[in-house]
Design an enzyme around this catalytic site. Structure first.
Site: not given
Lengths: 471, 110
Positions: A397-399, A438
């Protein structure tokens, strides 16, 4: 005191210790290269065996029954835990092992203080100071690691937990700890054991409070940092016990662990201080999905995904922690195998902090027999992204969040990402639109070339593999 | 003084020995260095070996057990992780590519 007894009979032990930490250095060195890493670990383990034997041979050792009781219990627990732990649970296992190491240091420091006091002599400062340091850092490390373990194991919420005025409380605690250290040191002729125990307790509280506010995404950095701390505290215990092996091995871990920590923090584009004191991501925590307005997104099924993939030339799979949780690495490998059988080029893009620790994803994919050459690091794959037909994001997700690049106000602004949105098409396999560690929304999900496949990663991958087989 | 010298030298050895590590090996290496700080068990052994009162027996035994968990668990887990990498002798990638082969245990729910 103790070390006075040790010194005379110590020459054979010292020789063996020199052998031991030579093996440690060689072992760590070999651990930095893929071809020698496994051997390096065995070399270091051999060094540890030598060091243990050397210590058991010291003059005047007693209490053999208890020694072997402790060794027996610890070995049994270590063996069973290591055999039973799942690859996905490795990070918390490392946290736990790190914690018990820190706990051992704190206990040793306490015992040294007791021993010193019972002799009724002046406590030399060059022993008292290391003992105090070992006690404080060992205690912080023990409790901090346990919290990190509990967070990764989902025993307590992974999102940042912070009380109002947290920084002030921490500062006061730290001040109290320093004050007690000074009192103990000034009073070195007869340091108070009660004060020392209070010190251990305060350090324990500090360890809890420092780690609790840190979000799950930052845990790897924290574990690595605590690992370095435990190393340093072991070295301090070495100073107190006049034991060279402890000093060398502990210091090696302290310095090498510091480097590792900084590398990890760099990979996330954050400073270590930032990780420790800024617990981000509390912001839009509207659980489940849209915290703001429901934004439009495209949702597809396994069959559509299979078709998109089967008729692509190049596919890049971007695995994340969701893949690990769903144990989907084998199923994903099946998809890749089906695609490769059809002549599609399949690569895996590994973000430096994919999973919950750097290198974690590589371990998982290797477990599923994914060839090493197909694992591409972020810098290597990003230039290829624009020539990629389909990027498949599995539980990451965040990456992949383009906000890190495009939105300077985003909490993750500046974090290096896998630029999946550059690919012609993106398929995101994910259970919902909910934010990642995050705690922020991922703009990727709402881009026009992104299709969402809402499913458990493993089930979805198995289905896609079957569908490709049927095409 | 010698101890300080040893300490400072060890700091530099630690920095030097680690500098360039592929990301892939970060977790195994962290785990290995984690096992090495299990060296504190020696401190536990010494404390316990010379202990002479009840509480010290207890503290020492727990410290030794903790240290042993750290050492044994640490090295074994590292070995397992690295074992994942070494079982890569895969002469013909395509020959093993029928789906059942790699997913025999996991792929049952398709």
């Amino acid at each position: 005191m103790i070390q006075a007894v040790l010194q005379p009979g110590g020459s054979a032990a010292t020789a063996l210790y020199i052998v031991a930490f030579s093996l440690f250095i060689v072992g760590i060195k070999q651990g930095t290269h893929p071809t020698t890493a496994k051997r390096g670990n065995l070399v270091a383990a051999g060094g540890m065996a030598v060091a243990v034997v050397a210590t058991l041979l010291l003059d005047g050792m007693g209490n053999w029954g208890l020694i072997f009781l402790g060794l027996g219990i610890g070995t049994a627990v270590g063996v069973i835990a290591s055999i039973r732990v799942q690859m996905t649970e490795m990070p918390q296992m490392v946290a736990l092992y790190n914690g018990v190491g820190g706990g051992a240091v704190a206990l040793i420091a306490w015992s040294e203080i007791r021993h010193g006091i019972s002799l009724g002599e002046d406590f030399p400062l060059d022993e008292l100071i290391p003992v105090i340091f070992a006690g404080v850092v060992g205690s912080v490390s023990f409790w901090g690691s346990n919290i990190a373990f509990a967070k990764l194991q989902d025993l307590i919420p992974t999102r940042p937990l912070a009380a109002p005025g947290q920084q002030v409380i921490n500062a006061v605690l730290l001040l109290a700890i320093v004050t007690i250290c000074v009192i103990l040191a000034v009073d070195h002729e007869s340091p108070s054991q009660g004060l020392f125990i209070l010190l251990l307790v305060l350090a324990a509280i500090l360890g809890n409070l420092v780690v609790l506010p840190i979000g799950g995404a930052d845990m790897p950095v924290v574990i690595s940092l605590l690992n370095a701390f435990t190393g340093l505290s072991a070295a301090a215990a070495g100073f107190a016990l006049d034991n060279v092996a402890l000093i060398v091995a502990g210091t090696l871990v302290g310095s090498s662990g510091t480097i590792l920590t900084m590398e990890m923090a760099t990979a996330m584009n954050r400073s270590v201080a930032n990780v420790l004191f800024a617990g981000f991501g509390g912001a839009p925590s509207g659980g489940g999905g849209g915290s703001g307005e429901e934004k439009p997104h495209v949702s597809i099924g396994a069959q559509d995904a299979a078709i998109k993939l089967a008729y692509a030339d190049t596919v890049v799979i971007v695995p994340g922690y969701g893949l690990a949780v769903a144990q989907a690495q084998h199923a994903i490998k099946e998809v890749a195998d089906e695609l490769e059988a059809r002549g599609v080029t399949v690569n895996y893009a590994i973000h430096p902090v994919a999973g919950r620790m750097p290198g974690h994803m590589n371990v998982l994919l290797a477990e599923a027999d994914v060839a090493y050459e197909n694992l591409k690091e972020m810098e290597e794959i990003n230039p290829e992204m624009s020539r990629t037909d389909v990027a498949v994001v599995v539980g990451a997700n965040d990456v992949t969040n383009p906000a890190a690049k495009n939105d300077p106000d985003s909490p993750i602004a500046g974090m290096p990402i896998i630029e999946v949105s550059e690919a012609q098409e993106v398929i995101v396999i994910k259970r919902s639109l909910s934010p990642g560690f995050a705690g922020i929304d991922n703009d990727l999900f709402y881009e026009p070339n992104t299709s969402m496949l809402f499913a458990d990663a493993k089930a979805a991958a198995s289905e896609i593999a079957a569908e490709i087989g049927n095409l | 003084m010698t101890e300080i010298t040893i300490f400072v030298l060890a700091v530099f050895v630690g920095f030097e020995v680690i500098s360039k590590v592929p990301t892939t090996l970060h977790t195994p290496l962290m785990s290995q260095t984690n096992a090495i700080h299990g060296i504190v068990m020696l401190g536990g052994l010494i404390v316990l070996g010379y202990a002479d009162d009840g509480l010290e027996y207890v503290i020492g035994t727990i410290a030794v057990a903790f240290g042993a968990i750290n050492i044994v668990g640490g090295f074994m887990v590292t070995d397992r992780m690295l074992g994942m990498f070494s079982k890569r002798p895969k002469p013909a990638a395509s020959s093993a590519s029928h789906p059942g082969a790699s997913g025999s245990e996991k792929g049952s729910d398709k």
